[in-house]
Design a protein around this motif. Structure first.
Motif, PDB file in Angstrom:
ATOM      1  N   LEU A  91       5.999  -5.483 -29.434  1.00  0.00           N
ATOM      2  CA  LEU A  91       6.317  -4.339 -28.576  1.00  0.00           C
ATOM      3  C   LEU A  91       6.124  -4.690 -27.101  1.00  0.00           C
ATOM      4  O   LEU A  91       6.909  -4.251 -26.250  1.00  0.00           O
ATOM      5  N   THR A  92       5.108  -5.479 -26.798  1.00  0.00           N
ATOM      6  CA  THR A  92       4.910  -5.899 -25.410  1.00  0.00           C
ATOM      7  C   THR A  92       6.142  -6.635 -24.888  1.00  0.00           C
ATOM      8  O   THR A  92       6.581  -6.414 -23.756  1.00  0.00           O
ATOM      9  N   GLY A  93       6.705  -7.503 -25.720  1.00  0.00           N
ATOM     10  CA  GLY A  93       7.942  -8.175 -25.328  1.00  0.00           C
ATOM     11  C   GLY A  93       9.077  -7.209 -25.084  1.00  0.00           C
ATOM     12  O   GLY A  93       9.886  -7.401 -24.159  1.00  0.00           O
ATOM     13  N   PHE A  94       9.124  -6.151 -25.875  1.00  0.00           N
ATOM     14  CA  PHE A  94      10.221  -5.191 -25.764  1.00  0.00           C
ATOM     15  C   PHE A  94      10.108  -4.303 -24.532  1.00  0.00           C
ATOM     16  O   PHE A  94      11.120  -3.884 -23.967  1.00  0.00           O
ATOM     17  N   ILE A  95       8.884  -4.018 -24.086  1.00  0.00           N
ATOM     18  CA  ILE A  95       8.721  -3.069 -22.979  1.00  0.00           C
ATOM     19  C   ILE A  95       8.344  -3.735 -21.660  1.00  0.00           C
ATOM     20  O   ILE A  95       8.268  -3.050 -20.628  1.00  0.00           O
ATOM     21  N   HIS A  96       8.132  -5.049 -21.626  1.00  0.00           N
ATOM     22  CA  HIS A  96       7.432  -5.646 -20.488  1.00  0.00           C
ATOM     23  C   HIS A  96       8.143  -5.451 -19.157  1.00  0.00           C
ATOM     24  O   HIS A  96       7.511  -5.475 -18.108  1.00  0.00           O
ATOM     25  N   ASP A  97       9.452  -5.253 -19.160  1.00  0.00           N
ATOM     26  CA  ASP A  97      10.195  -5.088 -17.905  1.00  0.00           C
ATOM     27  C   ASP A  97      10.622  -3.652 -17.633  1.00  0.00           C
ATOM     28  O   ASP A  97      11.433  -3.412 -16.727  1.00  0.00           O
ATOM     29  N   LEU A  98      10.073  -2.688 -18.367  1.00  0.00           N
ATOM     30  CA  LEU A  98      10.526  -1.308 -18.186  1.00  0.00           C
ATOM     31  C   LEU A  98      10.192  -0.751 -16.811  1.00  0.00           C
ATOM     32  O   LEU A  98      10.802   0.233 -16.373  1.00  0.00           O
ATOM     33  N   GLY A  99       9.262  -1.381 -16.113  1.00  0.00           N
ATOM     34  CA  GLY A  99       8.968  -0.932 -14.752  1.00  0.00           C
ATOM     35  C   GLY A  99      10.139  -1.074 -13.806  1.00  0.00           C
ATOM     36  O   GLY A  99      10.127  -0.507 -12.702  1.00  0.00           O
ATOM     37  N   LYS A 100      11.165  -1.782 -14.236  1.00  0.00           N
ATOM     38  CA  LYS A 100      12.361  -1.925 -13.397  1.00  0.00           C
ATOM     39  C   LYS A 100      13.139  -0.613 -13.275  1.00  0.00           C
ATOM     40  O   LYS A 100      14.109  -0.552 -12.508  1.00  0.00           O
ATOM     41  N   VAL A 101      12.685   0.422 -13.956  1.00  0.00           N
ATOM     42  CA  VAL A 101      13.282   1.748 -13.719  1.00  0.00           C
ATOM     43  C   VAL A 101      13.020   2.204 -12.292  1.00  0.00           C
ATOM     44  O   VAL A 101      13.597   3.211 -11.858  1.00  0.00           O
ATOM     45  N   LEU A 102      12.159   1.501 -11.550  1.00  0.00           N
ATOM     46  CA  LEU A 102      12.005   1.803 -10.125  1.00  0.00           C
ATOM     47  C   LEU A 102      13.355   1.810  -9.416  1.00  0.00           C
ATOM     48  O   LEU A 102      13.543   2.554  -8.435  1.00  0.00           O
ATOM     49  N   CYS A 103      14.292   0.991  -9.884  1.00  0.00           N
ATOM     50  CA  CYS A 103      15.631   0.997  -9.286  1.00  0.00           C
ATOM     51  C   CYS A 103      16.312   2.343  -9.485  1.00  0.00           C
ATOM     52  O   CYS A 103      17.153   2.748  -8.671  1.00  0.00           O
ATOM     53  N   LEU A 104      15.952   3.041 -10.559  1.00  0.00           N
ATOM     54  CA  LEU A 104      16.492   4.369 -10.820  1.00  0.00           C
ATOM     55  C   LEU A 104      16.080   5.361  -9.740  1.00  0.00           C
ATOM     56  O   LEU A 104      16.789   6.342  -9.468  1.00  0.00           O
ATOM     57  N   PHE A 105      14.950   5.089  -9.094  1.00  0.00           N
ATOM     58  CA  PHE A 105      14.433   5.979  -8.056  1.00  0.00           C
ATOM     59  C   PHE A 105      14.898   5.560  -6.664  1.00  0.00           C
ATOM     60  O   PHE A 105      14.405   6.069  -5.663  1.00  0.00           O
ATOM     61  N   GLY A 106      15.834   4.621  -6.600  1.00  0.00           N
ATOM     62  CA  GLY A 106      16.413   4.223  -5.328  1.00  0.00           C
ATOM     63  C   GLY A 106      15.817   2.994  -4.689  1.00  0.00           C
ATOM     64  O   GLY A 106      16.208   2.633  -3.569  1.00  0.00           O
ATOM     65  N   GLN A 139       0.835  -1.217   0.000  1.00  0.00           N
ATOM     66  CA  GLN A 139       0.000   0.000   0.000  1.00  0.00           C
ATOM     67  C   GLN A 139       0.864   1.259   0.000  1.00  0.00           C
ATOM     68  O   GLN A 139       0.575   2.236  -0.703  1.00  0.00           O
ATOM     69  N   GLU A 140       1.929   1.227   0.773  1.00  0.00           N
ATOM     70  CA  GLU A 140       2.826   2.381   0.836  1.00  0.00           C
ATOM     71  C   GLU A 140       3.462   2.664  -0.526  1.00  0.00           C
ATOM     72  O   GLU A 140       3.539   3.824  -0.963  1.00  0.00           O
ATOM     73  N   LYS A 141       3.916   1.619  -1.207  1.00  0.00           N
ATOM     74  CA  LYS A 141       4.566   1.811  -2.507  1.00  0.00           C
ATOM     75  C   LYS A 141       3.572   2.288  -3.554  1.00  0.00           C
ATOM     76  O   LYS A 141       3.916   3.106  -4.424  1.00  0.00           O
ATOM     77  N   LYS A 142       2.358   1.834  -3.496  1.00  0.00           N
ATOM     78  CA  LYS A 142       1.351   2.311  -4.448  1.00  0.00           C
ATOM     79  C   LYS A 142       1.063   3.796  -4.229  1.00  0.00           C
ATOM     80  O   LYS A 142       0.916   4.561  -5.184  1.00  0.00           O
ATOM     81  N   ARG A 143       0.990   4.205  -2.964  1.00  0.00           N
ATOM     82  CA  ARG A 143       0.782   5.638  -2.693  1.00  0.00           C
ATOM     83  C   ARG A 143       1.965   6.463  -3.174  1.00  0.00           C
ATOM     84  O   ARG A 143       1.805   7.604  -3.637  1.00  0.00           O
ATOM     85  N   THR A 144       3.155   5.905  -3.087  1.00  0.00           N
ATOM     86  CA  THR A 144       4.362   6.636  -3.470  1.00  0.00           C
ATOM     87  C   THR A 144       4.511   6.748  -4.978  1.00  0.00           C
ATOM     88  O   THR A 144       4.837   7.829  -5.498  1.00  0.00           O
ATOM     89  N   TYR A 145       4.248   5.666  -5.696  1.00  0.00           N
ATOM     90  CA  TYR A 145       4.620   5.622  -7.107  1.00  0.00           C
ATOM     91  C   TYR A 145       3.481   5.753  -8.103  1.00  0.00           C
ATOM     92  O   TYR A 145       3.693   6.241  -9.223  1.00  0.00           O
ATOM     93  N   LEU A 146       2.279   5.331  -7.758  1.00  0.00           N
ATOM     94  CA  LEU A 146       1.241   5.310  -8.776  1.00  0.00           C
ATOM     95  C   LEU A 146       0.688   6.674  -9.167  1.00  0.00           C
ATOM     96  O   LEU A 146       0.060   6.789 -10.232  1.00  0.00           O
ATOM     97  N   PRO A 147       0.930   7.744  -8.403  1.00  0.00           N
ATOM     98  CA  PRO A 147       0.630   9.064  -8.965  1.00  0.00           C
ATOM     99  C   PRO A 147       1.521   9.423 -10.161  1.00  0.00           C
ATOM    100  O   PRO A 147       1.236  10.386 -10.873  1.00  0.00           O
ATOM    101  N   LEU A 148       2.594   8.669 -10.368  1.00  0.00           N
ATOM    102  CA  LEU A 148       3.503   8.842 -11.516  1.00  0.00           C
ATOM    103  C   LEU A 148       4.040  10.267 -11.594  1.00  0.00           C
ATOM    104  O   LEU A 148       3.924  10.958 -12.611  1.00  0.00           O
ATOM    105  N   GLN A 149       4.680  10.672 -10.527  1.00  0.00           N
ATOM    106  CA  GLN A 149       5.200  12.041 -10.444  1.00  0.00           C
ATOM    107  C   GLN A 149       6.712  12.084 -10.261  1.00  0.00           C
ATOM    108  O   GLN A 149       7.258  13.117  -9.871  1.00  0.00           O
ATOM    109  N   LYS A 150       7.404  10.978 -10.540  1.00  0.00           N
ATOM    110  CA  LYS A 150       8.849  10.942 -10.323  1.00  0.00           C
ATOM    111  C   LYS A 150       9.610  11.674 -11.420  1.00  0.00           C
ATOM    112  O   LYS A 150      10.552  12.424 -11.161  1.00  0.00           O
TER     113      LYS A 150
END
Length: 290
Positions: free
Chosen positions: A124-139, A64-75
């Motif tokens: 394209l789905t195959g090409f982008i499916h793991d792009l959410g791993k940019v979360l590591c970019l945010f620490g 729940q904490e991570k959803k509140r932090t990231y799902l507004p998509l404001q990084k």
């Protein structure tokens, strides 16, 4: 076929699932399918330690904490290609099969899909499916980004990888969470279930909030491809609904490319970039909110 409306059973061209896997994988001379996702003494260093952390800290409240932090998509705002470039520096600590960068994994997955003649939205789905791993970019640490996902807020399945580590998760001792339904209603559907936090759910929100025209099967592939207890182990059947069951063959089909396309052979981005740039421009152009 209209890319907005894929139809039919994605496995209909072959008699059954084993035929599909054997027809495409493993390639002679490369890794055999039974050697993928092996979690034993042969597993590369760090995978077991990864899941110790993941299973200890992925609680209902943490999600729940991570959803509140990231799902507004404001990084930040980034194009798809900018996100891909970041993944060129990331090796997934949870993967027992390969140690290539994530960009190379994306290309291997997408090129395997493309080689079988599937629609461009699937490629394209195959090409982008793991792009959410940019979360590591945010620490975020990798245990909060990658690896298999599983429902939280209800009893943990013993078919989750390394189930013994879930004994360290405080939710396993909370009466509210340790029944088969937990906080959920029977048949509520995956869209109403909180999975352990990671890159799948995050990217699903990035693309849907961007108004992406990828069809619903692609969205299911992105959102649930790491949920092995559901699509591989057939767990949590009291929670899924009929629509989840309808979409399941698409997720299973995608997963074979995601898993069995892994190879030490490195794709040549310089030869492939123009093609994938054109797909991005068609479906996910410009800067996206992350």
């Amino acid at each position: 076929m209209d890319h907005h409306a894929p139809s039919g059973n994605p496995l209909s061209r072959l008699d059954d699932w084993d035929d599909f896997v054997e027809a495409r994988y493993p390639v002679p001379g490369e890794k055999a399918k039974e050697d993928y996702r092996k979690y034993d003494s042969s597993t590369r260093d760090g995978v077991r330690e990864f899941y110790q952390l993941n299973h200890r800290y992925q609680t209902y409240d943490f999600v729940q904490e991570k959803k509140r932090t990231y799902l507004p998509l404001q990084k930040r705002e980034m194009t798809v290609l900018e996100a891909v470039e970041y993944l060129n520096t990331l090796v997934d600590d949870s993967d027992p099969d390969i140690s290539l960068s994530q960009r190379e994994h994306l290309l291997q997955t997408a090129e395997a899909i493309r080689a079988d003649g599937h629609d461009d939205w699937f490629v394209l789905t195959g090409f982008i499916h793991d792009l959410g791993k940019v979360l590591c970019l945010f620490g975020e640490p990798q245990w909060a980004v990658v690896g298999d996902t599983f429902p939280v807020g209800c009893a943990f399945s013993n078919r989750i990888v390394y189930p013994e580590f879930l004994q360290d998760n405080p939710d396993s001792r909370n009466p509210r969470f340790n029944t088969p339904l937990g906080v959920y209603e029977r048949g509520c559907g995956l869209k109403n279930i909180h999975l352990s936090w990671g890159h799948d759910e995050y990217l699903f929100h990035v693309i849907t909030q961007a108004g992406c025209s990828l069809p619903e099967p692609a969205q299911y592939m992105i959102r649930y491809h790491s949920c092995y207890p559901w699509h591989r182990e057939n767990e949590y059947q009291d929670l899924v609904d009929d629509h989840d069951r309808e979409m399941l063959p698409w997720v299973m089909k995608f997963n074979q490319y995601d898993l069995y396309s892994k190879s030490p052979n490195r794709p040549d981005w310089s030869q492939l970039s123009d093609y994938y740039t054109s797909l991005i421009e068609k479906y996910l152009p410009g800067k996206l909110a992350w």
